[in-house]
Scaffold this motif. Structure first.
Motif, PDB file in Angstrom:
ATOM      1  N   ALA A  80      -7.911  -0.094   9.746  1.00 25.35           N
ATOM      2  CA  ALA A  80      -6.617   0.513   9.423  1.00 25.35           C
ATOM      3  C   ALA A  80      -6.795   1.773   8.576  1.00 25.35           C
ATOM      4  O   ALA A  80      -6.103   2.780   8.781  1.00 25.35           O
ATOM      5  CB  ALA A  80      -5.739  -0.501   8.695  1.00 25.35           C
ATOM      6  N   LEU A  81      -7.730   1.726   7.621  1.00 26.62           N
ATOM      7  CA  LEU A  81      -7.974   2.882   6.759  1.00 26.62           C
ATOM      8  C   LEU A  81      -8.549   4.043   7.558  1.00 26.62           C
ATOM      9  O   LEU A  81      -8.192   5.209   7.332  1.00 26.62           O
ATOM     10  CB  LEU A  81      -8.938   2.493   5.636  1.00 26.62           C
ATOM     11  N   ASN A  82      -9.416   3.738   8.492  1.00 25.04           N
ATOM     12  CA  ASN A  82      -9.995   4.778   9.339  1.00 25.04           C
ATOM     13  C   ASN A  82      -8.919   5.452  10.182  1.00 25.04           C
ATOM     14  O   ASN A  82      -8.936   6.673  10.391  1.00 25.04           O
ATOM     15  CB  ASN A  82     -11.076   4.167  10.237  1.00 25.04           C
ATOM     16  N   ASN A  83      -7.964   4.669  10.645  1.00 27.66           N
ATOM     17  CA  ASN A  83      -6.880   5.217  11.471  1.00 27.66           C
ATOM     18  C   ASN A  83      -5.838   5.967  10.646  1.00 27.66           C
ATOM     19  O   ASN A  83      -5.213   6.912  11.142  1.00 27.66           O
ATOM     20  CB  ASN A  83      -6.196   4.091  12.250  1.00 27.66           C
ATOM     21  N   ASP A  84      -5.659   5.537   9.394  1.00 26.67           N
ATOM     22  CA  ASP A  84      -4.603   6.123   8.563  1.00 26.67           C
ATOM     23  C   ASP A  84      -5.011   6.060   7.094  1.00 26.67           C
ATOM     24  O   ASP A  84      -4.559   5.185   6.352  1.00 26.67           O
ATOM     25  CB  ASP A  84      -3.291   5.355   8.792  1.00 26.67           C
ATOM     26  N   PRO A  85      -5.867   6.971   6.641  1.00 28.63           N
ATOM     27  CA  PRO A  85      -6.341   6.906   5.253  1.00 28.63           C
ATOM     28  C   PRO A  85      -5.236   7.117   4.222  1.00 28.63           C
ATOM     29  O   PRO A  85      -5.371   6.682   3.078  1.00 28.63           O
ATOM     30  CB  PRO A  85      -7.387   8.024   5.190  1.00 28.63           C
ATOM     31  N   GLU A  86      -4.143   7.748   4.628  1.00 29.48           N
ATOM     32  CA  GLU A  86      -3.056   7.991   3.683  1.00 29.48           C
ATOM     33  C   GLU A  86      -2.264   6.728   3.359  1.00 29.48           C
ATOM     34  O   GLU A  86      -1.376   6.752   2.502  1.00 29.48           O
ATOM     35  CB  GLU A  86      -2.127   9.078   4.226  1.00 29.48           C
ATOM     36  N   ARG A  87      -2.627   5.618   3.991  1.00 30.39           N
ATOM     37  CA  ARG A  87      -1.950   4.355   3.705  1.00 30.39           C
ATOM     38  C   ARG A  87      -2.114   3.961   2.232  1.00 30.39           C
ATOM     39  O   ARG A  87      -1.278   3.240   1.685  1.00 30.39           O
ATOM     40  CB  ARG A  87      -2.479   3.239   4.606  1.00 30.39           C
ATOM     41  N   VAL A  88      -3.187   4.435   1.579  1.00 27.62           N
ATOM     42  CA  VAL A  88      -3.400   4.069   0.174  1.00 27.62           C
ATOM     43  C   VAL A  88      -2.306   4.636  -0.723  1.00 27.62           C
ATOM     44  O   VAL A  88      -2.128   4.168  -1.852  1.00 27.62           O
ATOM     45  CB  VAL A  88      -4.781   4.534  -0.339  1.00 27.62           C
ATOM     46  N   GLU A  89      -1.582   5.640  -0.241  1.00 29.39           N
ATOM     47  CA  GLU A  89      -0.500   6.208  -1.031  1.00 29.39           C
ATOM     48  C   GLU A  89       0.804   5.441  -0.834  1.00 29.39           C
ATOM     49  O   GLU A  89       1.762   5.644  -1.575  1.00 29.39           O
ATOM     50  CB  GLU A  89      -0.311   7.683  -0.675  1.00 29.39           C
ATOM     51  N   ARG A  90       0.819   4.562   0.152  1.00 26.35           N
ATOM     52  CA  ARG A  90       2.030   3.790   0.434  1.00 26.35           C
ATOM     53  C   ARG A  90       1.927   2.345  -0.039  1.00 26.35           C
ATOM     54  O   ARG A  90       2.948   1.707  -0.292  1.00 26.35           O
ATOM     55  CB  ARG A  90       2.325   3.809   1.940  1.00 26.35           C
ATOM     56  N   GLN A  91       0.708   1.846  -0.132  1.00 25.06           N
ATOM     57  CA  GLN A  91       0.538   0.463  -0.563  1.00 25.06           C
ATOM     58  C   GLN A  91      -0.824   0.287  -1.214  1.00 25.06           C
ATOM     59  O   GLN A  91      -1.756   1.050  -0.953  1.00 25.06           O
ATOM     60  CB  GLN A  91       0.672  -0.499   0.619  1.00 25.06           C
ATOM     61  N   ARG A  92      -0.894  -0.715  -2.059  1.00 26.39           N
ATOM     62  CA  ARG A  92      -2.139  -0.981  -2.779  1.00 26.39           C
ATOM     63  C   ARG A  92      -3.241  -1.359  -1.797  1.00 26.39           C
ATOM     64  O   ARG A  92      -2.998  -2.092  -0.835  1.00 26.39           O
ATOM     65  CB  ARG A  92      -1.920  -2.124  -3.771  1.00 26.39           C
ATOM     66  N   PRO A  93      -4.462  -0.875  -2.029  1.00 21.18           N
ATOM     67  CA  PRO A  93      -5.571  -1.253  -1.147  1.00 21.18           C
ATOM     68  C   PRO A  93      -5.813  -2.764  -1.142  1.00 21.18           C
ATOM     69  O   PRO A  93      -5.402  -3.484  -2.059  1.00 21.18           O
ATOM     70  CB  PRO A  93      -6.773  -0.515  -1.747  1.00 21.18           C
ATOM     71  N   LEU A  94      -6.481  -3.201  -0.113  1.00 18.19           N
ATOM     72  CA  LEU A  94      -6.852  -4.608   0.012  1.00 18.19           C
ATOM     73  C   LEU A  94      -7.551  -5.095  -1.250  1.00 18.19           C
ATOM     74  O   LEU A  94      -8.408  -4.408  -1.804  1.00 18.19           O
ATOM     75  CB  LEU A  94      -7.803  -4.774   1.202  1.00 18.19           C
ATOM     76  N   ARG A  95      -7.191  -6.289  -1.697  1.00 18.19           N
ATOM     77  CA  ARG A  95      -7.907  -6.927  -2.794  1.00 18.19           C
ATOM     78  C   ARG A  95      -8.934  -7.878  -2.189  1.00 18.19           C
ATOM     79  O   ARG A  95      -8.651  -8.577  -1.214  1.00 18.19           O
ATOM     80  CB  ARG A  95      -6.937  -7.673  -3.711  1.00 18.19           C
ATOM     81  N   LEU A  96     -10.114  -7.904  -2.765  1.00 23.04           N
ATOM     82  CA  LEU A  96     -11.197  -8.707  -2.219  1.00 23.04           C
ATOM     83  C   LEU A  96     -11.049 -10.172  -2.627  1.00 23.04           C
ATOM     84  O   LEU A  96     -10.831 -10.479  -3.804  1.00 23.04           O
ATOM     85  CB  LEU A  96     -12.549  -8.184  -2.700  1.00 23.04           C
ATOM     86  N   ALA A  97     -11.194 -11.042  -1.644  1.00 24.28           N
ATOM     87  CA  ALA A  97     -11.142 -12.480  -1.901  1.00 24.28           C
ATOM     88  C   ALA A  97     -12.546 -13.060  -1.880  1.00 24.28           C
ATOM     89  O   ALA A  97     -13.357 -12.719  -1.018  1.00 24.28           O
ATOM     90  CB  ALA A  97     -10.272 -13.177  -0.862  1.00 24.28           C
ATOM     91  N   TYR A  98     -12.816 -13.925  -2.848  1.00 26.14           N
ATOM     92  CA  TYR A  98     -14.105 -14.610  -2.932  1.00 26.14           C
ATOM     93  C   TYR A  98     -13.837 -16.107  -2.947  1.00 26.14           C
ATOM     94  O   TYR A  98     -13.147 -16.614  -3.831  1.00 26.14           O
ATOM     95  CB  TYR A  98     -14.853 -14.179  -4.196  1.00 26.14           C
ATOM     96  N   LYS A  99     -14.345 -16.801  -1.928  1.00 21.54           N
ATOM     97  CA  LYS A  99     -14.125 -18.239  -1.771  1.00 21.54           C
ATOM     98  C   LYS A  99     -12.643 -18.587  -1.852  1.00 21.54           C
ATOM     99  O   LYS A  99     -12.234 -19.556  -2.497  1.00 21.54           O
ATOM    100  CB  LYS A  99     -14.936 -19.027  -2.800  1.00 21.54           C
ATOM    101  N   GLY A 100     -11.845 -17.756  -1.197  1.00 23.19           N
ATOM    102  CA  GLY A 100     -10.424 -18.028  -1.067  1.00 23.19           C
ATOM    103  C   GLY A 100      -9.554 -17.548  -2.207  1.00 23.19           C
ATOM    104  O   GLY A 100      -8.330 -17.697  -2.149  1.00 23.19           O
ATOM    105  N   SER A 101     -10.149 -16.969  -3.242  1.00 28.65           N
ATOM    106  CA  SER A 101      -9.367 -16.517  -4.393  1.00 28.65           C
ATOM    107  C   SER A 101      -9.658 -15.053  -4.696  1.00 28.65           C
ATOM    108  O   SER A 101     -10.778 -14.578  -4.488  1.00 28.65           O
ATOM    109  CB  SER A 101      -9.696 -17.352  -5.636  1.00 28.65           C
ATOM    110  N   VAL A 102      -8.646 -14.364  -5.190  1.00 28.38           N
ATOM    111  CA  VAL A 102      -8.827 -12.985  -5.641  1.00 28.38           C
ATOM    112  C   VAL A 102      -9.394 -13.040  -7.059  1.00 28.38           C
ATOM    113  O   VAL A 102      -8.733 -13.501  -7.985  1.00 28.38           O
ATOM    114  CB  VAL A 102      -7.496 -12.213  -5.615  1.00 28.38           C
ATOM    115  N   VAL A 103     -10.628 -12.603  -7.209  1.00 30.02           N
ATOM    116  CA  VAL A 103     -11.328 -12.712  -8.495  1.00 30.02           C
ATOM    117  C   VAL A 103     -10.932 -11.561  -9.407  1.00 30.02           C
ATOM    118  O   VAL A 103     -10.979 -10.394  -9.009  1.00 30.02           O
ATOM    119  CB  VAL A 103     -12.857 -12.708  -8.282  1.00 30.02           C
TER     120      VAL A 103
END
Length: 208
Positions: free
Chosen positions: A94-117
């Motif tokens: 999605a970022l490759n197709n539309d890098p300006e998306r970061v200005e519209r919504q927060r970037p993906l948060r990384l999940a580790y073992k099912g939880s956002v650390v």
């Protein structure tokens, strides 16, 4: 590897996109090129760099790194070493197709073992890694922070229940708005410990 991985994930999730790679880089450089672990960390480093460049409106840099990160992660399982790479790969496309998306919504948060650390989830060793990375990123006294970490580990090894070094290192990482003040307090404790140890050592020096 887990401590470095979790520290980097927490740093990234705190929005420190540039700093996050430092938690992984030294470990990554020691891995054999082309192994799954090497590709994994290389891909995560490129992923955080892509997000960083997008945040700085370097659209071509962001898309190039997003494509590169996708290549590094392509052959790994959807969950690798506890990290949800399926979500990472979808976000990279999605970022490759539309890098300006970061200005519209927060970037993906990384999940580790099912939880956002987050920083509050890190143990002491992970917090120590994060403290060194954040000190370097924000121009604080790295040598003093490393000395504080050494004193904290010594206190933990001796089962000292109320180590100011442990407390202030956790606070330094977890309270970004107060880092300057916390570091001043930490430096005071480091200075006192250094002087105390120097005084004790001097008792055994030869005297005339």
């Amino acid at each position: 590897m887990e401590s470095y991985l979790r520290a980097g994930v927490a740093i990234y999730n705190a929005g420190e996109y540039h700093a996050a790679h430092d938690a992984w880089e030294n470990h990554w450089l020691n891995l054999t090129q082309g192994t799954d672990d090497e590709q994994f960390l290389h891909g995560l480093i490129q992923f955080t760099a892509a997000v960083y460049h997008a945040h700085n409106r370097n659209w071509s840099g962001a898309t190039g790194l997003a494509a590169s990160a996708t290549d590094y992660l392509a052959d790994l399982s959807a969950t690798y070493r506890g990290v949800d790479l399926g979500s990472v790969n979808r976000y990279l496309v999605a970022l490759n197709n539309d890098p300006e998306r970061v200005e519209r919504q927060r970037p993906l948060r990384l999940a580790y073992k099912g939880s956002v650390v987050g920083f509050g989830d890190l143990d002491f060793n992970e917090t120590a890694i994060a403290a060194e990375v954040l000190a370097e990123e924000h121009g604080y006294d790295e040598a003093m922070v490393r000395q504080a970490i050494d004193f904290a580990r010594a206190d933990l090894d001796s089962e000292q229940t109320a180590s100011p070094f442990v407390t202030f290192l956790f606070d330094f990482v977890r309270e970004p708005d107060q880092r300057g003040i916390i570091l001043q307090r930490l430096e005071e404790h480091v200075t006192r410990r250094v002087h105390r140890e120097s005084d004790v050592s001097g008792l055994f020096d030869a005297r005339e």
